[in-house]
Design an enzyme around this catalytic site. Structure first.
Site, PDB file in Angstrom:
ATOM      1  N   CYS A  96      49.856  48.591  39.191  1.00  0.00           N
ATOM      2  CA  CYS A  96      49.923  49.933  38.605  1.00  0.00           C
ATOM      3  C   CYS A  96      49.183  50.062  37.261  1.00  0.00           C
ATOM      4  O   CYS A  96      47.963  50.146  37.257  1.00  0.00           O
ATOM      5  CB  CYS A  96      51.380  50.365  38.504  1.00  0.00           C
ATOM      6  SG  CYS A  96      51.547  52.153  38.475  1.00  0.00           S
ATOM      7  N   HIS A 192      55.066  48.548  43.182  1.00  0.00           N
ATOM      8  CA  HIS A 192      56.167  47.859  42.522  1.00  0.00           C
ATOM      9  C   HIS A 192      57.157  47.495  43.619  1.00  0.00           C
ATOM     10  O   HIS A 192      56.896  47.664  44.795  1.00  0.00           O
ATOM     11  CB  HIS A 192      56.876  48.798  41.534  1.00  0.00           C
ATOM     12  CG  HIS A 192      55.989  49.411  40.505  1.00  0.00           C
ATOM     13  ND1 HIS A 192      55.613  48.768  39.358  1.00  0.00           N
ATOM     14  CD2 HIS A 192      55.418  50.634  40.430  1.00  0.00           C
ATOM     15  CE1 HIS A 192      54.865  49.559  38.617  1.00  0.00           C
ATOM     16  NE2 HIS A 192      54.720  50.703  39.249  1.00  0.00           N
TER      17      HIS A 192
HETATM   18  N1  GLN Z   1      51.078  55.200  33.269  1.00  0.00           N
HETATM   19  C1  GLN Z   1      50.381  55.048  34.514  1.00  0.00           C
HETATM   20  C2  GLN Z   1      50.493  56.251  35.404  1.00  0.00           C
HETATM   21  O1  GLN Z   1      51.411  57.031  35.273  1.00  0.00           O
HETATM   22  C3  GLN Z   1      50.884  53.808  35.231  1.00  0.00           C
HETATM   23  C4  GLN Z   1      52.271  53.974  35.777  1.00  0.00           C
HETATM   24  C5  GLN Z   1      52.935  52.677  36.206  1.00  0.00           C
HETATM   25  O2  GLN Z   1      52.481  51.599  35.822  1.00  0.00           O
HETATM   26  N2  GLN Z   1      54.027  52.764  36.923  1.00  0.00           N
HETATM   27  O3  GLN Z   1      49.671  56.449  36.269  1.00  0.00           O
END
Ligand code: GLN
Length: 240
Positions: A96, A192
């Protein structure tokens, strides 16, 4: 401790980039390395600190946009080292937020551009809605199951291989049905979950790549994956 069969696993930015149990990826690699007869050694890299040496695998997690901003300067500083490890076939899994920053940039909903290190030919733009929910993929390592939550929508250059095709969920951008990106043994993904406990085939593939690179062979032992199999069954049945 150092033995002939030690695998050194580096977790990047464990304080800033570690959300939805991403640390479980490190724990899974440690435990499965032991089950296969290797000695895992875990080291950490924090912003502003020297980058650890003799690394066999690298794991990075997700985070809020603010967490990504906290690591951006340091990531650019260690970018050359990460590139040379990627070119030297060190296996890495970036989830992510760090997946996005292994691309060229992430443009946030506030209009800020957080530069990335460009290991993946990809760019990410915040979209109007967050893409949230359970997700399953078709990958070369079988069906991969996880959970996504991101505002960023990632678009790969035409030459870049995705990690998988989306069977259920949004993936990189809701449009092209791709999820994640691959460069050598570096995998970027939005999943995740944590990802690796529920996807032991992929976890063992990362260990295999690390062992092959270091010892020229991977000796695997029988592992009882019945709990992971049950977790996969439950996760697969969950609604989006
Ligand atoms: N901040 C990033 C987004 O919202 C990554 C989110 C995350 O790592 N869950 O796309």
């Amino acid at each position: 401790m150092s033995t002939a069969k030690t695998l050194r696993i580096l977790q990047l930015y464990p304080n800033e980039m570690n959300i939805y149990g991403d640390r479980g990826n490190v724990l899974t690699l440690m435990r499965r390395a032991e089950w296969h007869g290797y000695t895992p050694e875990v080291v950490y890299h924090h912003p502003g600190k020297p980058f650890p040496k003799d690394i066999d695998m690298i794991v990075g997690g997700g985070g809020q946009d603010s967490g990504q901003e906290k690591v951006e300067d340091d990531l650019l500083k260690i970018g050359d080292q990460l590139h040379s490890l990627a070119d030297g076939n060190v296996p890495m899994v970036m989830v992510c937020g760090l997946y996005q920053l292994f691309g060229r940039f992430f443009k946030t909903a506030d209009g800020k551009t957080i530069p990335g290190i460009g290991i993946f030919g990809a760019e990410t733009h915040a979209g109007p809605t967050r893409l949230i929910g359970n997700i399953t993929l078709d990958t070369p390592f079988g069906e991969v199951i996880g959970y996504e939550n991101h505002s960023g929508q990632t678009f790969l250059d035409a030459s870049v291989k995705p990690f998988g095709k989306v069977l259920k969920g949004a993936g990189n951008n809701q449009k092209d049905n791709f999820e994640g990106a691959v460069y050598n043994n570096v995998y970027g993904t939005y999943l995740h979950g944590s990802l690796l406990p529920k996807n032991p085939v992929f976890a063992d593939e990362l260990l295999r790549q690390a062992a092959l690179r270091k010892f020229s062979e991977f000796t695997s032992l029988e592992v009882d994956d019945s709990l992971a199999d049950q977790a996969r069954l439950v996760a697969r049945k969950r609604p989006r």
